[in-house]
Scaffold this active site. Structure first.
Site, PDB file in Angstrom:
ATOM      1  N   LYS A 162       0.853  -1.189   0.000  1.00 53.24           N
ATOM      2  CA  LYS A 162       0.000   0.000   0.000  1.00 53.24           C
ATOM      3  C   LYS A 162       0.888   1.237   0.000  1.00 53.24           C
ATOM      4  CE  LYS A 162      -3.971   1.739   2.694  1.00 53.24           C
ATOM      5  NZ  LYS A 162      -4.830   1.466   3.863  1.00 53.24           N
ATOM      6  N   SER A 218      -9.677   1.272   2.739  1.00 55.92           N
ATOM      7  CA  SER A 218      -8.853   2.041   1.849  1.00 55.92           C
ATOM      8  C   SER A 218      -7.745   1.258   1.137  1.00 55.92           C
ATOM      9  CB  SER A 218      -8.208   3.185   2.639  1.00 55.92           C
ATOM     10  OG  SER A 218      -7.335   2.674   3.626  1.00 55.92           O
ATOM     11  N   SER A 228      -9.663  -1.056   6.957  1.00 58.34           N
ATOM     12  CA  SER A 228      -9.116  -0.899   5.605  1.00 58.34           C
ATOM     13  C   SER A 228      -8.357  -2.088   5.030  1.00 58.34           C
ATOM     14  CB  SER A 228      -8.210   0.323   5.551  1.00 58.34           C
ATOM     15  OG  SER A 228      -9.012   1.468   5.427  1.00 58.34           O
TER      16      SER A 228
END
Ligand code: GLN
Length: 491
Positions: A80, A155, A179
């Protein structure tokens, strides 16, 4: 399996050690998959082809020399883009960090490099990890591999979409309010949020420091366990890092659930949950019972307030953490008449609307005269939630619920209504508030063919029992997402 990109981590690890294929070949297969899927999905912000190629060659040489660096040696891994990577652009999907090349690796990243992982690149996210759909990215949304008209969740949506589509074998994300787990659920893969403090956050760009945790997204529960072991463990560079030894997660994976008490959380099941999701969850609970678990209904009354308290605590902490993006030290700078104007111009242009909303909300909640009514009150609710969990874990070894109240929703559906977006975290936020571990396991599809995730929560450092139950859930569900991606539609 005809395409190496569809292997699980365990299969890839075995194949590499048996010399059935090399890390370079594995990387080529995953890159081929990315070349086919990226135009539609946009899971990646940056693909580091050269760095990955070098890491794959190094992993192959290590294998040849008889060096075993652990389960991720030679395996293509995606990160990420809020995990800082030395010399590799790290943006948090924000304009304010565009062009920022960190001078160091975060601890999780250096542990991955030491473990011989092949870091493919950086995945898309909601700006600064604020969001539930990966639509709040300054660089455009990621799409769901099961249906490109739908969001992948967020996310960590880029990480989840990459693993689901085969453009990464393993990915890492961060989980502040869900997330990792929510996008894993929406993309039909496994997502694990460890106990707060188990994985160092040194080099994770902070969103809400009392909640943030790094964890893996994988195709199988055993893969998540292996991926957690590589990055977990004490780190003196993170003052919140858990000082004890990392427990043995692996030994229970085959033990089944006989004799375990599985608590069904009243407040997180039933009301507000899409019928197809609840049916799949109920079916899974019935299977666990048939496999020998004792099912107990458990009530945690304070969960009613968890979402409201989270949306005070997370913005409050973010308003403090994001103060450092001032045009002086990192990324974007927009000049003005004086320093103050420069900072204000930089922040006005650099932050997107959701991040701005959270900073404003958080600053207000922390301001003199309001502090106790908002932030103080939210912290008191947090204490009640922790107590409710403690009481619940007297009655049950693990707690279960849907991961997300709905399956993946259409792109654009919730962007105009922040509250409806926030509601998609209602089942995941409680374990962030308590700091406890939780995992999402795919258990089936809804009528539209979209994946459904089942959440298993455990008390702090209860990863061993959590993954034991999760592994049984996975066996009982018999769900194999690869049936979708190994199909002719992709190849
Ligand atoms: N969707 C939640 C939020 O927007 C959680 C985000 C996260 O876990 N990073 O705050």
């Amino acid at each position: 399996m005809s395409d190496l990109a569809d292997l699980t981590l365990a299969e890839a690890s075995r194949g590499l050690r048996a010399r059935e294929f090399t890390s370079v070949e594995l990387l080529e297969a995953v890159h081929r998959r990315a070349a086919m899927t990226e135009a539609n999905l946009h899971a990646y912000l940056t693909l580091d082809r050269d760095g990955a190629a070098r890491a794959a060659v190094a992993a192959d040489s290590a294998f040849k020399a008889g060096t075993d660096l652990g389960p991720l040696q030679g395996v293509p891994v995606a990160l990420k883009d809020n995990m800082v990577t030395r010399g590799l652009e790290t943006t948090c999907s924000s304009k304010i960090l565009s062009g920022y090349e960190p001078p160091y690796d975060g601890t999780a990243v250096s542990r991955l490099r030491d473990g011989g992982a092949v870091i493919m690149g950086k995945t898309n996210l909601d700006e600064f990890a604020m969001g539930s759909s990966t639509e709040n990215s300054a660089y455009g949304p990621t799409r769901n591999p099961w249906d490109p008209d739908r969001v992948p969740g967020g996310s960590s949506g880029g990480s989840a979409a990459a693993v689901a589509a085969g453009s990464a074998m393993v990915a890492y994300g961060s989980d502040t309010g869900g997330s990792i787990r929510q996008p894993a659920a929406m993309c039909g893969i496994v997502g694990l949020k460890p106990t707060y403090g188990l994985v160092s956050r040194y080099g994770l760009i902070a969103f809400a420091s009392s909640l943030d945790q790094i964890g893996p997204l994988t195709r199988r529960v055993e893969d998540a366990v292996a991926a957690l072991e590589v990055v977990g463990g004490h780190d003196p560079a993170d003052s919140t890092s858990y000082p004890g030894p990392v427990p043995d997660y692996r030994s229970g994976l085959e033990s089944g659930v006989s004799g375990l008490r599985v608590g069904v959380v009243t407040e997180l099941n039933g009301e507000g949950i899409e019928p197809a999701v609840q049916e799949a969850v109920d079916r899974t609970i019935a299977r666990l019972e048939a496999a020998g678990a004792t099912i107990v209904p458990v009530s945690l009354p304070s969960l009613e307030y968890a979402l409201s308290a989270y949306y005070l605590i997370a913005p409050a902490e973010c308003s403090a953490n994001l103060a450092r993006f001032d045009g002086v030290r990192y990324g974007l700078r927009r000049l003005g008449e004086n320093v103050e104007e420069m900072m204000s111009n930089t922040r006005a242009e650099g932050f997107g609307p959701e991040v701005t909303r959270r900073i404003l909300l958080g600053t207000y909640a922390l301001s003199a005269g309001y502090y106790d009514a908002f932030y103080g009150q939210a912290q008191r609710v947090r204490t009640l939630i922790i107590r409710d969990f403690q009481a619940a874990y007297e009655q049950a070894d693990v707690l279960v619920s849907p991961t997300s109240p709905t399956t993946a929703f259409p792109v654009g559906e919730r962007t105009a209504d922040p509250l409806s977006m926030y509601l998609s975290d209602v089942c995941t936020i409680p374990s962030n508030m308590s700091g406890d571990p939780a995992i999402s396991v795919p258990v089936g599809l809804d009528g539209a063919g979209l994946p459904i995730g089942f959440q298993v929560m455990a008390p702090a450092l209860g990863e061993p029992v959590m993954v034991r139950v999760a592994a049984e859930v996975e066996r009982l569900a018999g769900f194999d997402a690869r049936a979708r991606f190994a199909s002719s539609e992709v190849q």
